[in-house]
Structures are given as structure tokens and as C-alpha cells.
Design a protein around this motif. Sequence first.
Motif, PDB file in Angstrom:
ATOM      1  N   ARG A  89      39.664  41.223  35.761  1.00  8.51           N
ATOM      2  CA  ARG A  89      40.104  40.653  34.131  1.00  8.51           C
ATOM      3  C   ARG A  89      41.240  39.626  34.271  1.00  8.51           C
ATOM      4  NH1 ARG A  89      39.378  46.256  30.799  1.00  8.51           N
ATOM      5  NH2 ARG A  89      37.108  46.087  30.308  1.00  8.51           N
ATOM      6  N   ARG A  90      42.193  40.153  35.008  1.00  9.85           N
ATOM      7  CA  ARG A  90      43.398  39.192  35.131  1.00  9.85           C
ATOM      8  C   ARG A  90      43.003  37.983  35.692  1.00  9.85           C
ATOM      9  NH1 ARG A  90      49.146  39.971  35.738  1.00  9.85           N
ATOM     10  NH2 ARG A  90      50.047  38.446  37.367  1.00  9.85           N
ATOM     11  N   SER A  91      42.121  37.938  36.825  1.00  8.17           N
ATOM     12  CA  SER A  91      41.609  36.530  37.358  1.00  8.17           C
ATOM     13  C   SER A  91      40.776  35.987  36.524  1.00  8.17           C
ATOM     14  CB  SER A  91      40.699  37.143  38.622  1.00  8.17           C
ATOM     15  OG  SER A  91      41.488  37.757  39.465  1.00  8.17           O
ATOM     16  N   VAL A  92      40.043  36.506  35.571  1.00  7.52           N
ATOM     17  CA  VAL A  92      39.093  35.690  34.806  1.00  7.52           C
ATOM     18  C   VAL A  92      40.129  35.276  33.595  1.00  7.52           C
ATOM     19  CG1 VAL A  92      37.498  36.025  32.824  1.00  7.52           C
ATOM     20  CG2 VAL A  92      37.254  37.349  34.866  1.00  7.52           C
ATOM     21  N   LYS A  93      40.986  35.947  33.215  1.00  7.65           N
ATOM     22  CA  LYS A  93      42.057  35.259  32.167  1.00  7.65           C
ATOM     23  C   LYS A  93      42.784  34.127  32.614  1.00  7.65           C
ATOM     24  CE  LYS A  93      46.057  36.958  29.526  1.00  7.65           C
ATOM     25  NZ  LYS A  93      47.036  38.045  29.350  1.00  7.65           N
ATOM     26  N   TYR A  94      42.994  33.827  33.823  1.00  7.33           N
ATOM     27  CA  TYR A  94      43.980  32.907  34.634  1.00  7.33           C
ATOM     28  C   TYR A  94      43.124  32.000  34.969  1.00  7.33           C
ATOM     29  CZ  TYR A  94      48.031  35.404  33.598  1.00  7.33           C
ATOM     30  OH  TYR A  94      49.339  35.928  33.019  1.00  7.33           O
ATOM     31  N   GLY A  95      41.735  32.118  34.817  1.00 11.95           N
ATOM     32  CA  GLY A  95      40.781  30.873  35.342  1.00 11.95           C
ATOM     33  C   GLY A  95      40.551  31.025  36.873  1.00 11.95           C
ATOM     34  N   HIS A  96      40.814  32.070  37.555  1.00  5.14           N
ATOM     35  CA  HIS A  96      40.368  32.048  38.797  1.00  5.14           C
ATOM     36  C   HIS A  96      38.945  32.455  38.899  1.00  5.14           C
ATOM     37  CE1 HIS A  96      44.228  31.713  39.788  1.00  5.14           C
ATOM     38  NE2 HIS A  96      44.533  32.979  39.453  1.00  5.14           N
ATOM     39  N   LEU A  97      38.429  33.055  38.208  1.00  2.00           N
ATOM     40  CA  LEU A  97      36.759  33.347  38.317  1.00  2.00           C
ATOM     41  C   LEU A  97      36.103  32.727  36.811  1.00  2.00           C
ATOM     42  CD1 LEU A  97      36.922  37.057  39.452  1.00  2.00           C
ATOM     43  CD2 LEU A  97      36.205  35.182  40.737  1.00  2.00           C
TER      44      LEU A  97
END
Lengths: 307, 142
Positions: free
Chosen positions: B134-142
Motif C-alpha cells: 500500500r505504501r508503494s502504491v501511495k508513493y507511486g512506485h506501483l
Amino acid sequence: MKSPRFKRLVLFFFLPLFLYFSIYTWNWKTGHLNYLSTLVGLDLAGWILTPGRWIQHNTNSFWARYIYLVGVRQENEELLLQVHELEFEVLRVAEKAKAADRLASMLRFTPETTWDRRGCRVIGQKLGPNAVLETMLIDVGTLDGVRHHDPVISTKGVVGQILKPGLKFSNVLLLTDVTSRIPVITSTGRIPAIAHGQGSGSFLEIKFIPRNDEIVPGEILLTSGQGGIFPKGIPVARVVEVTPADVSLFQKVYAEPLLNLRYYEELLILSRRETIDPLATNGTILDNPEGNDNASAKDIKPPTPNP
Amino acid sequence: MASIWCQELTGGLDFLSPGLLICLQMSQWGTVLWMTTLWVFIQEGIGNFEFGVIILFYTGMYLAFFLSRWLLEPGNFLFIFLFSLILAIWNWIIVLGAVSFQELHVLLPSPWKQIPLQWLAYVVHWSISLALFRRSVKYGHL
């Protein structure tokens, strides 16, 4: 006319079940999917674990060689003494071995298969929920010439045999596993028996020792070479408990493996040579596969570390 | 990679399934498909059974997931907590069934020890992985 519910049941339950059992049975007969999954799973897991193990090995090595040097001098002196004693022992045994060779050739014994040996590193133990057997992952595979059932030993004795060879990594079945059975003979009485694994941390059960044959605790059990997997004469275990039979035809004998199988980092794999070397003695393990320097099973040296 | 290391260090617990469950939670069907295929080959390859046991395990897992989704919201912790227990028990049943079906005479660890350990492993690994995802999605990594 079939009802839609029946069609749905067939489509979503019976058809997948039929497909599953068809694939399962086909694989049971051919082993193609087993082979494919071994290549993918073992090798992928091996490549993932190797860098970590390399770092661990080098860190331990650095610590032991350059930092933790307590008692090194004393240990060195003890080892030097041991080396002198062993040199003397090797000379004595070498003379006996030569005499045995001469006698064997005089009596025209058929030479047995010769074995090449190769060093390897342990990089994994029990990997995942389906690893129900006592196994180890090592860093050599079919590309290095390893085959199914090749014996795996250490400098102290038998470790197990190759269970699943992958391309660059293989699974080793340990001799303590409950599915492992190794034909052995006692070192003094030459009584044939079967060493049966009882699981990790348990003694091996030595089966089929007749009630009248003499076997004592402390006796070493060697591979008999009769199973066609291990060469003759490699130490397997030490007898720890002998219970005389009351009504059975056989004694109840237990033995402990000569090495703690879970704490080994480097091992040796023996590979049977395809051609029989007429110059070699019975069950010889070659130190130098290219040369003619034959070494007996007792002369096994630790593997040279990989660069 | 971390999951394989976790499986090695814990001596036989399953750490690959939570990855699939996260993809199911996020409805990433393409990823679910290729990851399932790869995971099946990895688990079967490093295991000792005949090929097919993991397929059965994942089929049961997917069925249980879709059935449980009707009762609870898949994103919350309670779902993860309860579903992990079901999965740990299912894992044990599958291993027990495979051992008996394939006539392997092996010593299995006690279910009273193995199931709670596997449950804990699923809960911890799933929660951490989901939080990281979720963190990765939030920061646009995924």
C-alpha cells in the motif's frame, strides 16, 4: 435435457477434478512435471540462497581467520602432533593397502567400479511446507555431472544420497530420514545389516542382526556396498545400544551417525565412473580423477573451497 | 526472494502464499495468474511430493478466499487474521493428505505446533507485505 445446475456442477467441479487427476496420473507415470518443477524450483531457490550463503561463509571465515584467534597457537601445536601421528598411520595403512592390492590381483578378483569425487557446499536445509523429508540443498547439479542416487559423504562418513538433481543445485536425502535405508556391515564382525533412519536427532535403527551374532556398543558400521549406491567401506555410524533378542530372531541395535548432519557446510559427492578401470582396486575412490593416484575410502580429504 | 529466505530460516513454513493473497485483494488477476504458476513450480520443486499437491492447496485457498469475501471485507485485519487460520489448517490438511496418499512414511511435526506457527507466519508476513504494498502504491512506485 440436463438442467443448468447439473451443467454448472460438471463445468466447475467434475471437469476440473477430472483434469487434475489426469495431469496427476500422467505426471506420476512420466515424471515430466516433477522434472520441470525440480529445474525451476530447486534452481531458482538455489540462486536466491547462494549470495546470502556466500556472504555468511565469507563473514564466518573472516571472523575465524583474522579476528577470533583465541587458542590458535595451542590448536596449531595439537594439530601438528596429530598430523605426525596420521602420517605414520597413512604409511602403515598404505603398505597394507598395497599388499591387499597384490593379493587381489594374484587371486584375480574382478575390479569394481571406480568413483570420482567432487566438493560441494550446503546452501539450504528444509525449504517450504512440502519439504517433509530430511533434506539439504547443495550447489552442484546435473551440469556438474551429479546424478540421482549419487552418494554424498563428508570427511567423517556417510551423509546421504542425491534425491533430486537440478541443473545447478540438488537435494540430498540425509541418512537420518525415515525413508533412508543403507546396507552396512560391522567393522569387526563383518555382520551385514540395514541402517534405517528414524528422523532428525534420533539414532539409526540397525536391522537384521541375528540374535547369536556378536555386536558391541562402540563398534563402527561401514557401508557394505551391496545396495549398489554407496562404495564399500565408508563409515556410517557407531553402535550405541544393543538389546539382546528375547523372542525375535534379530537383536535390537541402535547407532548414532558419526557426524552432526545439520552442521555441515562442505560435503563430497561420489560419482560412479562409467568405465571400469582395470588398474583400480575394489571400490576405489579417486583423489585425482584424471591421474592414476588411487586413494582408499579412508584417504578422503576435505574439498577445496570454490573461489 | 525474502519469502524463500524466510522459508529456509523457519524450516518449512509457507511464506509464498501471502503474496498471492495480496494480489487477490487488489484484484490484479494477471499477476495472480503468473505468480500462481511460478509459485506452484517453486514449491513443488523444493518439496518432496509428486507434482500436484500445491495446485490443490492453491485451488482450496482461492475458493476459500472468494467464499470469505462475501462475509468480510478482504482489506481489514480481521479478515487477514481469520483467513490465515483457515489457510494454516488447510495447509496442514493438504500435507497430511499428500503424505498418506503418496504413502510416504515420514514423521510430521505436531499439528498443535505447526498450525499456530504457520498461522503466525501468515499473519505477520501478510500484514507487513500488505502495508509495504500500500505504501508503494501511495508513493507511486506501483
